[in-house]
Write an enzyme that holds these catalytic residues in place. Structure first.
Site, PDB file in Angstrom:
ATOM      1  N   HIS A   1       0.803  -1.226   0.000  1.00  9.06           N
ATOM      2  CA  HIS A   1       0.000   0.000   0.000  1.00  9.06           C
ATOM      3  C   HIS A   1       0.828   1.264   0.000  1.00  9.06           C
ATOM      4  O   HIS A   1       0.409   2.284  -0.529  1.00  9.06           O
ATOM      5  CB  HIS A   1      -1.033  -0.047   1.113  1.00  9.06           C
ATOM      6  CG  HIS A   1      -2.140  -0.956   0.712  1.00  9.06           C
ATOM      7  ND1 HIS A   1      -2.074  -2.303   0.944  1.00  9.06           N
ATOM      8  CD2 HIS A   1      -3.245  -0.732  -0.014  1.00  9.06           C
ATOM      9  CE1 HIS A   1      -3.135  -2.861   0.403  1.00  9.06           C
ATOM     10  NE2 HIS A   1      -3.862  -1.937  -0.178  1.00  9.06           N
TER      11      HIS A   1
ATOM     12  N   CYS B   1      -9.053  -3.905 -12.814  1.00 14.20           N
ATOM     13  CA  CYS B   1      -8.557  -2.752 -12.067  1.00 14.20           C
ATOM     14  C   CYS B   1      -7.268  -3.037 -11.297  1.00 14.20           C
ATOM     15  O   CYS B   1      -6.843  -2.235 -10.499  1.00 14.20           O
ATOM     16  CB  CYS B   1      -9.634  -2.220 -11.124  1.00 14.20           C
ATOM     17  SG  CYS B   1     -10.165  -3.423  -9.897  1.00 14.20           S
TER      18      CYS B   1
HETATM   19  C1  PEP Z   1      -6.509  -6.210  -6.781  1.00 10.01           C
HETATM   20  O1  PEP Z   1      -6.480  -7.080  -5.907  1.00 10.01           O
HETATM   21  O2  PEP Z   1      -6.083  -6.388  -7.930  1.00 10.01           O
HETATM   22  C2  PEP Z   1      -7.069  -4.889  -6.499  1.00 10.01           C
HETATM   23  C3  PEP Z   1      -7.300  -4.042  -7.467  1.00 10.01           C
HETATM   24  O3  PEP Z   1      -7.303  -4.553  -5.202  1.00 10.01           O
HETATM   25  P1  PEP Z   1      -6.205  -4.213  -4.122  1.00 10.01           P
HETATM   26  O4  PEP Z   1      -4.908  -4.017  -4.830  1.00 10.01           O
HETATM   27  O5  PEP Z   1      -6.654  -2.988  -3.408  1.00 10.01           O
HETATM   28  O6  PEP Z   1      -6.216  -5.427  -3.255  1.00 10.01           O
END
Ligand code: PEP
Ligand code: MG
Length: 755
Positions: free
Chosen positions: A367, A680
């Protein structure tokens, strides 16, 4: 102490006097070697200094031939002196000449000396030179004598680091106080940063090395250690975890070291020999760092890191002041260096001055990396010992594309990068020119390009990039950076701001994806063996419906009179979606009953990121309004590879048959059921990933804002049908010898596409 006249205390006191004398650097060094030789009852004392060209030069000697000074130069893989430097460890021999590494330099006349004791001259773990004493007789130097020589070498380290000796060097042969270094890690956030090092947890600079009053210094050290132990104990009792950097395991290691007699005794010994408490800590810490820099066993290195962190805390305790950088008073062009950092800590810095970030840990989907990309700063992770190889204020270049960093770069490299920065600026202008253009491939396929967001700072990107909406709004980011659980009013305000910024463009809000690696500092967390597979996201939302219900309510109220798209993360079974959807319907009924304005339309969808959904698409698709593939987690679970674990993060390529087959099946099913499918995850943010996705039939992608230019430029030149014809057969029958990624790259090259 055997042999030594007056011991190290007297020597340190005498050295302090010499350091204060107004004499030339050479005279000072000459006096120092005479003093050390006399004090240690040695016939020889010599100082070798490591030069920028990687060799060791004799800078001063008592006992060897004077003509050899500045003439004798050796490599670090040569002789006993070289061995001390390369291993950063003392060598103590009563019969040096029988050691296999012994090499004889006739110009020094050292053949008559049998015993040899050499210690590295260390500063912050880096070797700056070697200090040697020799005796004619076969003498075994005691442990105390080795210690004493190491303590003495700190004074020389300061002298070398101060730059005083540079005047004695020929050009190109200066002391390697600030050597240039290039290290390769893992690219986390694109961009190039040219700037100056700011340590997220700065080291404390000591100015006073030699003690006036040793009992007083020992008491200061003891008091600081007691305070440190109490702090660590109370952190453990409170279960305090700051920024995700201090896991319980680390705190336990801190506690173990804080009570480790060996560590404490070594620091007390250093102080007893005449150092101040700070210098005693630094003296022992320098050894730890030197070992850390050479350790290859990852577990051992981790523990040495912990010990280094603890020594830093102890040092801060002793200096009595908070040396953390004022986060609102960064220098211009700051490049932050940290071992690990959470997203909230990064957001605390003044982003206008922040150019780059370098971490010892951190994978591309962590993150903090996502926040770095949101802030538009270049970031590189997995730079081993990053915090040890830099000093605050060093010039540094961070190449967020290649994952390289250059510490104290030479002028030619700096010039080359400055030119690249200018070029990038020009390319950005060209991407800007594409901003208003619809994203249509060469063969006429419309592709919807949206952005991923999660912060208020992301909102201007909709306009700047010309995105057709927000394909993924990560609502948990607001929760992760808040000091306390955001109230419904705060959530409402953020969602309204997002919808206002998007205007008529669609926004897909994802409900809270917390748990796993997304820790909320104020929420009680549970020890889980496998947090990524644990109580997280929708699982937590369904079990603790209060939190999810209030979030859904905030989303519904924020969208009064507008369209709302909600999606649920980490759904593994269709019935979880049914339950979540029922919650939305209940909240709608509740709002209607209380006379609140309602959204014009509500669409509910699911993130496809748990592989079990691949085998439930026929049940899932009729129920949902849309799907969005989370390729980060889907890859994590498909390949059983922890996305945040730097040791395995790059083990498998997501652009390979298993993942591409999964992605193809989702796209095909979406088309069959006439439901929109977006992707995404980070895969869509790389031109090569976007090419593969469009070839598989994806017509909607949600990207990191900075990826919009390169991905769009590639898509405008792409013949989607040709790409599909190239990729589909490859997925069913992958060639054993050439990877699919390579074949896509070859296709792109032949088509003149920029990946
Ligand atoms: C994913 O898991 O690809 C996603 C878009 O969500 P995050 O990266 O927030 O887990
Ligand atoms: Mg995910």
């Amino acid at each position: 102490m055997r042999g030594a006249l007056g011991g190290p205390r007297v020597l340190l006191r005498r050295l302090r006097e010499v350091m204060a004398e107004p004499v030339s650097a050479q005279e000072r060094l000459d006096k120092i070697v005479v003093l050390i030789a006399a004090n240690m009852v040695a016939e020889v004392c010599s100082v070798y200094v490591l030069r920028v060209d990687g060799t060791l030069e004799l800078y001063a000697t008592e006992g060897l031939k004077r003509e050899a000074v500045h003439m004798t130069v050796m490599r670090t893989d040569e002789g006993l002196v070289g061995l001390v430097a390369s291993q950063a460890n003392p060598i103590n021999l009563s019969d040096a000449q029988s050691h296999p590494a012994f090499s004889y330099r006739p110009e020094t006349g050292e053949e008559i000396y049998h015993s040899f004791m050499g210690v590295p001259i260390l500063r912050a773990g880096n070797t700056l030179g070697v200090l040697v004493v020799q005796n004619r007789a076969h003498r075994t130097y005691s442990e105390e004598e080795v210690e004493a020589l190491q303590t003495t070498s700190m004074v020389l380290a300061e002298m070398i680091a101060s730059g005083e000796l540079s005047a004695l060097a020929l050009p190109g042969a200066e002391p390697a106080v600030h050597p240039h270094r290039m290290v390769t890690g893992v690219a986390l956030a694109e961009g190039i940063a040219l700037g100056h090092v700011v340590l997220h947890e700065p080291r404390v600079a000591i100015t006073n090395f030699i003690a006036d009053d040793i009992p007083k210094e020992l008491k200061r050290l003891d008091d600081a250690i007691n305070k440190l132990r109490a702090d660590v104990d109370s952190m453990l009792d409170r279960g305090e975890v700051s920024d995700g950097a201090e896991s319980r395991e680390v705190l336990e290691a801190y506690r173990m070291f804080a009570h480790d007699r060996g560590w404490l005794d070594r620091m007390r010994e250093a102080v007893s020999s005449g150092l101040t408490a700070e210098a005693g800590v630094e003296r022992v810490q320098s050894d730890t760092r030197a070992r850390m820099l050479r350790a290859t066993d990852p577990y051992l290195r981790e523990r040495l890191h912990d010990l280094d962190d603890l020594a830093n805390r102890l040092m801060r305790q002793l200096m009595g002041v908070d040396h953390a950088p004022r986060k609102d008073q960064l220098p211009d062009n700051a490049v932050l260096i940290a071992r690990a950092m959470g997203p909230a800590a990064l957001l605390d810095y003044d982003r206008k001055r922040l150019r780059g970030l370098v971490l010892e840990e951190g994978g591309p989907t962590s993150h903090v990396a996502i926040v770095a990309r949101a802030l538009g700063i270049a970031a590189v992770g997995q730079i081993e010992n990053a915090t040890s190889i830099v000093e605050a204020g060093d010039s540094i270049i961070v190449d967020g594309a290649s994952g390289e960093i250059y510490v104290r770069p030479p002028q030619d490299i700096e010039n080359a990068y400055a030119e690249r920065v200018r070029l990038r600026a020009r390319r950005q202008e060209q991407y800007q020119a594409l901003r208003g253009k619809p994203c249509v491939t060469k063969d006429g396929k419309d592709i919807s390009l949206m952005i991923n967001a999660g912060f208020v700072v992301d909102l201007p990107h909709i306009e700047e990039t010309g995105a057709s909406g927000i394909g993924l709004f990560r609502t948990e980011l607001q929760f992760m950076i808040a000091p306390a659980m955001p109230r419904i009013g705060e959530q409402l305000a953020l969602y309204r701001a997002v919808l206002d910024a998007a205007g008529k463009k669609p926004v897909t809000f994802r409900t809270l994806d917390i748990g796993g690696d997304k820790v909320l500092p104020y929420m009680r967390s549970f020890e889980e063996e496998n947090p990524a597979l644990g109580w997280r996201a929708i699982r937590l939302g369904l079990d603790r419906p209060g939190l999810m219900r209030s979030q859904i309510r905030a989303l519904l109220r924020a969208s009064s009179g507008r369209a709302l798209r909600i999606m649920f993360p980490m759904v593994a079974m269709v019935h979880e979606f049914d339950q979540a959807k029922a919650m939305v319907e209940n909240e709608l009924t509740h709002l209607r009953r209380h006379g609140h304005g309602l959204p014009e339309r509500v669409e509910v969808g699911v993130m496809v990121e748990v592989p079990s959904l691949l085998f439930q698409l026929d049940e899932l698709l009729p129920r949902v309004d849309f799907l969005s593939v989370g390729s980060n987690d889907l890859a994590q679970f498909l390949y059983a590879i922890d996305r945040g674990n730097t040791r395995v993060a790059d083990r498998f390529d997501t652009i390979s048959a298993p993942m591409l087959r999964a992605l193809r099946d989702i796209a095909d099913k979406g088309r069959e059921y006439k439901k929109s499918v977006t992707l995404c995850g980070e895969m869509a943010s790389k031109p090569v990933g976007a090419l593969a996705l469009v070839a598989l039939g994806y017509r909607s992608l949600s990207l990191t804002p900075s990826a919009m230019g390169p991905v769009k430029a590639m898509l405008l030149d792409l013949d989607a049908a040709k790409a599909e014809a190239m990729l589909r057969p490859l997925i069913d029958k992958p060639s054993g010898s050439v990877s699919i990624r390579t074949q896509i790259e070859e296709f792109a090259a032949a088509e003149g596409l920029q990946l």
